[in-house]
Design an enzyme around this catalytic site. Sequence first.
Site, mmCIF file in Angstrom:
data_model
loop_
_atom_site.group_PDB
_atom_site.id
_atom_site.type_symbol
_atom_site.label_atom_id
_atom_site.label_comp_id
_atom_site.label_asym_id
_atom_site.label_seq_id
_atom_site.Cartn_x
_atom_site.Cartn_y
_atom_site.Cartn_z
ATOM 1 N N ASP A 75 -22.032 39.504 51.602
ATOM 2 C CA ASP A 75 -23.355 39.149 51.086
ATOM 3 C C ASP A 75 -23.790 40.220 50.085
ATOM 4 O O ASP A 75 -23.344 41.362 50.180
ATOM 5 C CB ASP A 75 -24.340 39.097 52.265
ATOM 6 C CG ASP A 75 -25.557 38.240 51.961
ATOM 7 O OD1 ASP A 75 -25.599 37.618 50.890
ATOM 8 O OD2 ASP A 75 -26.463 38.201 52.803
ATOM 9 N N ARG A 118 -34.653 27.859 54.650
ATOM 10 C CA ARG A 118 -35.072 28.891 55.608
ATOM 11 C C ARG A 118 -36.591 28.842 55.810
ATOM 12 O O ARG A 118 -37.078 28.956 56.929
ATOM 13 C CB ARG A 118 -34.656 30.285 55.134
ATOM 14 C CG ARG A 118 -35.269 31.397 56.012
ATOM 15 C CD ARG A 118 -34.752 32.779 55.685
ATOM 16 N NE ARG A 118 -33.355 32.910 56.048
ATOM 17 C CZ ARG A 118 -32.434 33.438 55.267
ATOM 18 N NH1 ARG A 118 -32.756 33.900 54.074
ATOM 19 N NH2 ARG A 118 -31.197 33.521 55.679
ATOM 20 N N THR A 151 -27.535 36.835 44.688
ATOM 21 C CA THR A 151 -28.718 36.124 44.230
ATOM 22 C C THR A 151 -28.646 35.937 42.718
ATOM 23 O O THR A 151 -29.285 35.066 42.168
ATOM 24 C CB THR A 151 -29.995 36.901 44.587
ATOM 25 O OG1 THR A 151 -29.779 38.274 44.267
ATOM 26 C CG2 THR A 151 -30.313 36.777 46.059
ATOM 27 N N LYS A 206 -26.248 30.150 51.704
ATOM 28 C CA LYS A 206 -24.979 30.799 51.325
ATOM 29 C C LYS A 206 -24.203 31.262 52.564
ATOM 30 O O LYS A 206 -23.003 31.013 52.671
ATOM 31 C CB LYS A 206 -25.241 31.976 50.370
ATOM 32 C CG LYS A 206 -25.915 31.536 49.067
ATOM 33 C CD LYS A 206 -26.092 32.673 48.093
ATOM 34 C CE LYS A 206 -27.072 33.717 48.554
ATOM 35 N NZ LYS A 206 -28.455 33.182 48.770
ATOM 36 N N THR A 207 -24.916 31.906 53.499
ATOM 37 C CA THR A 207 -24.241 32.360 54.726
ATOM 38 C C THR A 207 -23.734 31.158 55.511
ATOM 39 O O THR A 207 -22.599 31.145 56.011
ATOM 40 C CB THR A 207 -25.228 33.164 55.606
ATOM 41 O OG1 THR A 207 -25.849 34.162 54.795
ATOM 42 C CG2 THR A 207 -24.522 33.822 56.768
HETATM 43 P P1 ADP Z 1 -28.694 32.479 52.601
HETATM 44 O O1 ADP Z 1 -27.429 33.068 53.142
HETATM 45 O O2 ADP Z 1 -28.515 31.790 51.295
HETATM 46 O O3 ADP Z 1 -29.839 33.453 52.577
HETATM 47 P P2 ADP Z 1 -28.629 30.930 55.051
HETATM 48 O O4 ADP Z 1 -27.270 30.332 54.985
HETATM 49 O O5 ADP Z 1 -28.776 32.100 55.996
HETATM 50 O O6 ADP Z 1 -29.157 31.325 53.602
HETATM 51 O O7 ADP Z 1 -29.638 29.753 55.449
HETATM 52 C C1 ADP Z 1 -30.879 29.992 56.045
HETATM 53 C C2 ADP Z 1 -31.178 28.928 57.095
HETATM 54 O O8 ADP Z 1 -31.504 27.731 56.425
HETATM 55 C C3 ADP Z 1 -29.982 28.609 57.991
HETATM 56 O O9 ADP Z 1 -30.149 29.083 59.268
HETATM 57 C C4 ADP Z 1 -29.913 27.113 58.082
HETATM 58 O O10 ADP Z 1 -30.444 26.717 59.348
HETATM 59 C C5 ADP Z 1 -30.832 26.624 57.021
HETATM 60 N N1 ADP Z 1 -30.090 25.917 55.968
HETATM 61 C C6 ADP Z 1 -29.664 26.452 54.799
HETATM 62 N N2 ADP Z 1 -29.060 25.510 54.052
HETATM 63 C C7 ADP Z 1 -29.121 24.373 54.750
HETATM 64 C C8 ADP Z 1 -28.669 23.024 54.493
HETATM 65 N N3 ADP Z 1 -28.081 22.701 53.336
HETATM 66 N N4 ADP Z 1 -28.872 22.097 55.433
HETATM 67 C C9 ADP Z 1 -29.517 22.431 56.585
HETATM 68 N N5 ADP Z 1 -29.958 23.661 56.888
HETATM 69 C C10 ADP Z 1 -29.773 24.620 55.982
#
Ligand code: ADP
Length: 366
Positions: free
Chosen positions: A129, A237, A178, A84-85
């Site tokens: 977030d 992640r 979430t 998401k981030t």
């Molecule tokens: P969330 O915000 O949903 O908790 P993040 O955007 O921080 O998740 O993602 C966590 C890590 O996973 C990121 O640093 C990224 O490297 C990796 N990641 C997430 N989604 C992808 C994707 N679709 N392709 C490649 N790497 C991804």
Amino acid sequence: MKGDETMAGTGGGEPGGMPLERLLGAEADGDDQAVESALRPRDLEEFVGQTRVREQLDLVLRAARARGATADHVLLSGAPGLGKTTLSMIIAAEMGAPIRITSGPAIQHAGDLAAILSSLTEGEVLFLDEIHRMSRPAEEMLYMAMEDFRVDVIVGKGPGATAIPLELPPFTLVGATTRAGLLPPPLRDRFGFTGHMEFYEPAELEQVVHRSARLLNVEVEPEGAAEIAGRSRGTPRIANRLLRRVRDYAQVRADGRITREIAASALQVYEVDGRGLDRLDRAVLEALLRLFGGGPVGLSTLAVAVSEERETVEEVAEPFLVREGLLARTPRGRVATPAAWAHLGLEPPERSGGGGGAGQPELFES
Ligand code: ADP
């Protein structure tokens, strides 16, 4: 283990005291944060999987760019660690806009939000977030800001208080949650586009592992990547975190190259099994099978049996066990499925005359 996987407490004061170290936790820890920025895909093209959300978002952004307008507000829902981030940063990059990152729990007062909103520049992306954890007054201020690009700043107290309207430049709010169901409908309705992020397929996680290995300068064989992907609980992640631990192992115990055998041995050292269960998950399953014959057993009893807090079992171990089809929550308690017996290599007991067996749990959402 070097003890470098401490959780940064991003869940913010969850009840019951979560375990501090968890290799398979989907929340970011301090170690992740340092590496993640280097591994984040920078544009939609590089973003692996989530085909539907990616395609829809691509249309939204292209259309906004063609109109020379600021993109609609975007809501992203999905479990932690699914990207998401990363997507919010991609939205900013694709729009050629700066991004400001904050979170619901960081905004205690409406004034905190007013300060952020009033300092945004035109077209800026505001990533919020855990938007479902914002305070009520801040949430109400956000309604107006999203719809009219305006906030009322209250000056003074009591009967003499006055509301001073403040115009805001158009901006794009990217909210992440979430659980989209936790958002009040008036807030949900103000988003022009909602994207639901799904857990990733193993083949997609393999791509994530290959991509990250390239960026980290690690050599990984296809079978090695598959081994890591299969144990990553559908979460990029976690895939990236396991890759880093396997890389350590490959460097110290072998020539640095990640083969299937190296990945499997490394993850055995870290007590991550072939299906992505860790020690806590297995302890819960083992107790359920060995001590309670597969259930049904109450959550509190199960928690005592594994010497954990009720909340830890319920919020940390159970969601994945349920998702994997290993455990079911029923009105009479927790029940192991036939797959759980098979996973631990145990024989389910013979049940006489059916009725209340482990094989047919009544589905029940608690
Ligand atoms: P969330 O915000 O949903 O908790 P993040 O955007 O921080 O998740 O993602 C966590 C890590 O996973 C990121 O640093 C990224 O490297 C990796 N990641 C997430 N989604 C992808 C994707 N679709 N392709 C490649 N790497 C991804």
